[in-house]
Design a protein around this motif. Structure first.
Motif, PDB file in Angstrom:
ATOM      1  N   VAL A 196       0.854  -1.190   0.000  1.00  0.00           N
ATOM      2  CA  VAL A 196       0.000   0.000   0.000  1.00  0.00           C
ATOM      3  C   VAL A 196       0.886   1.235   0.000  1.00  0.00           C
ATOM      4  O   VAL A 196       1.815   1.343   0.794  1.00  0.00           O
ATOM      5  CB  VAL A 196      -0.912   0.007   1.261  1.00  0.00           C
ATOM      6  CG1 VAL A 196      -1.765   1.263   1.312  1.00  0.00           C
ATOM      7  CG2 VAL A 196      -1.775  -1.238   1.306  1.00  0.00           C
ATOM      8  N   SER A 197       0.622   2.167  -0.912  1.00  0.00           N
ATOM      9  CA  SER A 197       1.448   3.384  -0.957  1.00  0.00           C
ATOM     10  C   SER A 197       0.794   4.552  -0.229  1.00  0.00           C
ATOM     11  O   SER A 197       1.484   5.486   0.165  1.00  0.00           O
ATOM     12  CB  SER A 197       1.771   3.770  -2.403  1.00  0.00           C
ATOM     13  OG  SER A 197       0.592   4.008  -3.127  1.00  0.00           O
ATOM     14  N   ALA A 198      -0.537   4.520  -0.041  1.00  0.00           N
ATOM     15  CA  ALA A 198      -1.202   5.600   0.692  1.00  0.00           C
ATOM     16  C   ALA A 198      -2.503   5.093   1.302  1.00  0.00           C
ATOM     17  O   ALA A 198      -3.190   4.255   0.728  1.00  0.00           O
ATOM     18  CB  ALA A 198      -1.494   6.771  -0.238  1.00  0.00           C
ATOM     19  N   PHE A 199      -2.806   5.625   2.485  1.00  0.00           N
ATOM     20  CA  PHE A 199      -4.074   5.344   3.162  1.00  0.00           C
ATOM     21  C   PHE A 199      -4.579   6.658   3.731  1.00  0.00           C
ATOM     22  O   PHE A 199      -3.859   7.334   4.457  1.00  0.00           O
ATOM     23  CB  PHE A 199      -3.876   4.322   4.289  1.00  0.00           C
ATOM     24  CG  PHE A 199      -5.082   4.188   5.183  1.00  0.00           C
ATOM     25  CD1 PHE A 199      -6.262   3.650   4.698  1.00  0.00           C
ATOM     26  CD2 PHE A 199      -5.038   4.622   6.501  1.00  0.00           C
ATOM     27  CE1 PHE A 199      -7.380   3.538   5.513  1.00  0.00           C
ATOM     28  CE2 PHE A 199      -6.153   4.505   7.326  1.00  0.00           C
ATOM     29  CZ  PHE A 199      -7.327   3.965   6.826  1.00  0.00           C
ATOM     30  N   THR A 200      -5.796   7.045   3.361  1.00  0.00           N
ATOM     31  CA  THR A 200      -6.349   8.299   3.880  1.00  0.00           C
ATOM     32  C   THR A 200      -7.781   8.096   4.341  1.00  0.00           C
ATOM     33  O   THR A 200      -8.513   7.273   3.802  1.00  0.00           O
ATOM     34  CB  THR A 200      -6.333   9.437   2.836  1.00  0.00           C
ATOM     35  OG1 THR A 200      -7.038   9.002   1.681  1.00  0.00           O
ATOM     36  CG2 THR A 200      -4.911   9.820   2.451  1.00  0.00           C
ATOM     37  N   VAL A 201      -8.148   8.871   5.359  1.00  0.00           N
ATOM     38  CA  VAL A 201      -9.510   8.885   5.869  1.00  0.00           C
ATOM     39  C   VAL A 201      -9.998  10.326   5.804  1.00  0.00           C
ATOM     40  O   VAL A 201      -9.307  11.237   6.250  1.00  0.00           O
ATOM     41  CB  VAL A 201      -9.582   8.406   7.339  1.00  0.00           C
ATOM     42  CG1 VAL A 201     -11.032   8.291   7.787  1.00  0.00           C
ATOM     43  CG2 VAL A 201      -8.852   7.097   7.527  1.00  0.00           C
ATOM     44  N   THR A 202     -11.163  10.532   5.215  1.00  0.00           N
ATOM     45  CA  THR A 202     -11.789  11.853   5.197  1.00  0.00           C
ATOM     46  C   THR A 202     -13.068  11.749   6.014  1.00  0.00           C
ATOM     47  O   THR A 202     -13.851  10.820   5.834  1.00  0.00           O
ATOM     48  CB  THR A 202     -12.114  12.294   3.753  1.00  0.00           C
ATOM     49  OG1 THR A 202     -10.946  12.127   2.947  1.00  0.00           O
ATOM     50  CG2 THR A 202     -12.546  13.752   3.711  1.00  0.00           C
ATOM     51  N   TYR A 203     -13.231  12.693   6.932  1.00  0.00           N
ATOM     52  CA  TYR A 203     -14.375  12.683   7.834  1.00  0.00           C
ATOM     53  C   TYR A 203     -15.357  13.763   7.395  1.00  0.00           C
ATOM     54  O   TYR A 203     -14.979  14.916   7.214  1.00  0.00           O
ATOM     55  CB  TYR A 203     -13.912  12.964   9.269  1.00  0.00           C
ATOM     56  CG  TYR A 203     -12.820  12.021   9.734  1.00  0.00           C
ATOM     57  CD1 TYR A 203     -13.133  10.808  10.341  1.00  0.00           C
ATOM     58  CD2 TYR A 203     -11.475  12.343   9.565  1.00  0.00           C
ATOM     59  CE1 TYR A 203     -12.142   9.942  10.773  1.00  0.00           C
ATOM     60  CE2 TYR A 203     -10.474  11.484   9.988  1.00  0.00           C
ATOM     61  CZ  TYR A 203     -10.810  10.288  10.591  1.00  0.00           C
ATOM     62  OH  TYR A 203      -9.822   9.431  11.010  1.00  0.00           O
ATOM     63  N   TYR A 204     -16.624  13.392   7.229  1.00  0.00           N
ATOM     64  CA  TYR A 204     -17.647  14.343   6.782  1.00  0.00           C
ATOM     65  C   TYR A 204     -18.704  14.557   7.851  1.00  0.00           C
ATOM     66  O   TYR A 204     -19.146  13.597   8.497  1.00  0.00           O
ATOM     67  CB  TYR A 204     -18.338  13.834   5.510  1.00  0.00           C
ATOM     68  CG  TYR A 204     -17.439  13.791   4.307  1.00  0.00           C
ATOM     69  CD1 TYR A 204     -17.234  14.917   3.520  1.00  0.00           C
ATOM     70  CD2 TYR A 204     -16.793  12.611   3.950  1.00  0.00           C
ATOM     71  CE1 TYR A 204     -16.402  14.878   2.410  1.00  0.00           C
ATOM     72  CE2 TYR A 204     -15.957  12.555   2.839  1.00  0.00           C
ATOM     73  CZ  TYR A 204     -15.762  13.694   2.072  1.00  0.00           C
ATOM     74  OH  TYR A 204     -14.942  13.652   0.984  1.00  0.00           O
ATOM     75  N   GLN A 205     -19.123  15.815   8.001  1.00  0.00           N
ATOM     76  CA  GLN A 205     -20.255  16.149   8.869  1.00  0.00           C
ATOM     77  C   GLN A 205     -21.534  15.919   8.080  1.00  0.00           C
ATOM     78  O   GLN A 205     -21.499  15.662   6.877  1.00  0.00           O
ATOM     79  CB  GLN A 205     -20.177  17.616   9.294  1.00  0.00           C
ATOM     80  CG  GLN A 205     -18.928  17.950  10.091  1.00  0.00           C
ATOM     81  CD  GLN A 205     -18.929  19.399  10.523  1.00  0.00           C
ATOM     82  OE1 GLN A 205     -19.465  19.713  11.586  1.00  0.00           O
ATOM     83  NE2 GLN A 205     -18.355  20.268   9.714  1.00  0.00           N
ATOM     84  N   GLY A 206     -22.655  16.063   8.749  1.00  0.00           N
ATOM     85  CA  GLY A 206     -23.948  15.846   8.112  1.00  0.00           C
ATOM     86  C   GLY A 206     -24.212  16.745   6.919  1.00  0.00           C
ATOM     87  O   GLY A 206     -24.889  16.351   5.981  1.00  0.00           O
ATOM     88  N   ASP A 207     -23.653  17.965   6.930  1.00  0.00           N
ATOM     89  CA  ASP A 207     -23.896  18.897   5.820  1.00  0.00           C
ATOM     90  C   ASP A 207     -22.915  18.695   4.659  1.00  0.00           C
ATOM     91  O   ASP A 207     -22.925  19.459   3.701  1.00  0.00           O
ATOM     92  CB  ASP A 207     -23.844  20.353   6.311  1.00  0.00           C
ATOM     93  CG  ASP A 207     -22.476  20.734   6.875  1.00  0.00           C
ATOM     94  OD1 ASP A 207     -21.537  19.895   6.819  1.00  0.00           O
ATOM     95  OD2 ASP A 207     -22.337  21.870   7.370  1.00  0.00           O
ATOM     96  N   GLY A 208     -22.061  17.666   4.761  1.00  0.00           N
ATOM     97  CA  GLY A 208     -21.138  17.358   3.671  1.00  0.00           C
ATOM     98  C   GLY A 208     -19.787  18.031   3.773  1.00  0.00           C
ATOM     99  O   GLY A 208     -18.896  17.762   2.980  1.00  0.00           O
ATOM    100  N   THR A 209     -19.615  18.933   4.749  1.00  0.00           N
ATOM    101  CA  THR A 209     -18.303  19.558   4.910  1.00  0.00           C
ATOM    102  C   THR A 209     -17.370  18.608   5.650  1.00  0.00           C
ATOM    103  O   THR A 209     -17.811  17.775   6.449  1.00  0.00           O
ATOM    104  CB  THR A 209     -18.394  20.898   5.687  1.00  0.00           C
ATOM    105  OG1 THR A 209     -18.975  20.630   6.964  1.00  0.00           O
ATOM    106  CG2 THR A 209     -19.212  21.923   4.927  1.00  0.00           C
ATOM    107  N   THR A 210     -16.083  18.743   5.365  1.00  0.00           N
ATOM    108  CA  THR A 210     -15.118  17.834   5.984  1.00  0.00           C
ATOM    109  C   THR A 210     -14.638  18.374   7.322  1.00  0.00           C
ATOM    110  O   THR A 210     -14.599  19.572   7.547  1.00  0.00           O
ATOM    111  CB  THR A 210     -13.890  17.604   5.070  1.00  0.00           C
ATOM    112  OG1 THR A 210     -13.267  18.865   4.828  1.00  0.00           O
ATOM    113  CG2 THR A 210     -14.289  16.963   3.764  1.00  0.00           C
TER     114      THR A 210
END
Length: 176
Positions: free
Chosen positions: A125-139
């Motif tokens: 694996v060369s990269a692992f990322t997690v993006t967290y979103y709120q209910g309104d779609g903003t990160t």
């Protein structure tokens, strides 16, 4: 006297050999292309299977999150969470995990045991990322410390270290 026309002339033999050489070269190149295509397809299949299994495992865990599962020290490159399990005896136990990239290995660390045990979910694996979103779609990027309970959806991306750097992405909404 009469000239006998039995056999081939020197030019006919040379021409035939040149044509056979061209055909043999084309055939060899075709076989090489086929072999390379087979190996690439085999590699891509293995990479795809490994990534699918990894994302399925992570998705399964996240889908069982409750409001306290996501830990405040989770980042865009590591996911720290706690899961509550119901034991056969009827008691509940908490398991504490961290998902992170260690070199080129995606590891699920079981922090509940001492010493900590790391399970390899995927290698190469060369990269692992997690993006967290709120209910309104903003990160929620930097401030997950105060926003763990605001996370409605998580997007997980794994980029494999294969010949074309394939990236697999899934979005998971924890059931709360």
């Amino acid at each position: 006297g009469m000239h006998s026309n039995k056999g081939f002339t020197y030019i006919e033999v040379i021409t035939t050999l040149v044509i056979l050489g061209i055909l043999a070269t084309a055939g060899a190149l075709g076989m090489t292309q086929m072999a390379e295509g087979y190996h690439l397809a085999k590699e891509q299949t293995q990479v795809l299977q490994q990534a699918q299994l990894t994302l399925a495992r992570i998705t399964s865990d996240i889908s069982h999150f409750d409001e306290d599962s996501l830990q405040n020290d989770s980042t865009t490159t590591s996911l720290h969470y706690t899961l509550e399990y119901l034991e056969a005896s009827g008691t509940t136990s908490n398991e504490n995990y961290t998902l992170l990239l260690n070199g080129s290995t995606l590891v699920l660390q079981d922090n509940s045991v001492n010493p900590v045990v790391g399970y390899v979910l995927a290698d190469g694996v060369s990269a692992f990322t997690v993006t967290y979103y709120q209910g309104d779609g903003t990160t929620i990027v930097a401030d997950i410390v105060n926003g763990a309970n605001l996370v409605q959806v998580m997007e997980l991306s794994i980029t494999m270290n294969d010949s074309i750097g394939t990236t697999f992405t899934t979005r998971v909404a924890p059931i709360r």
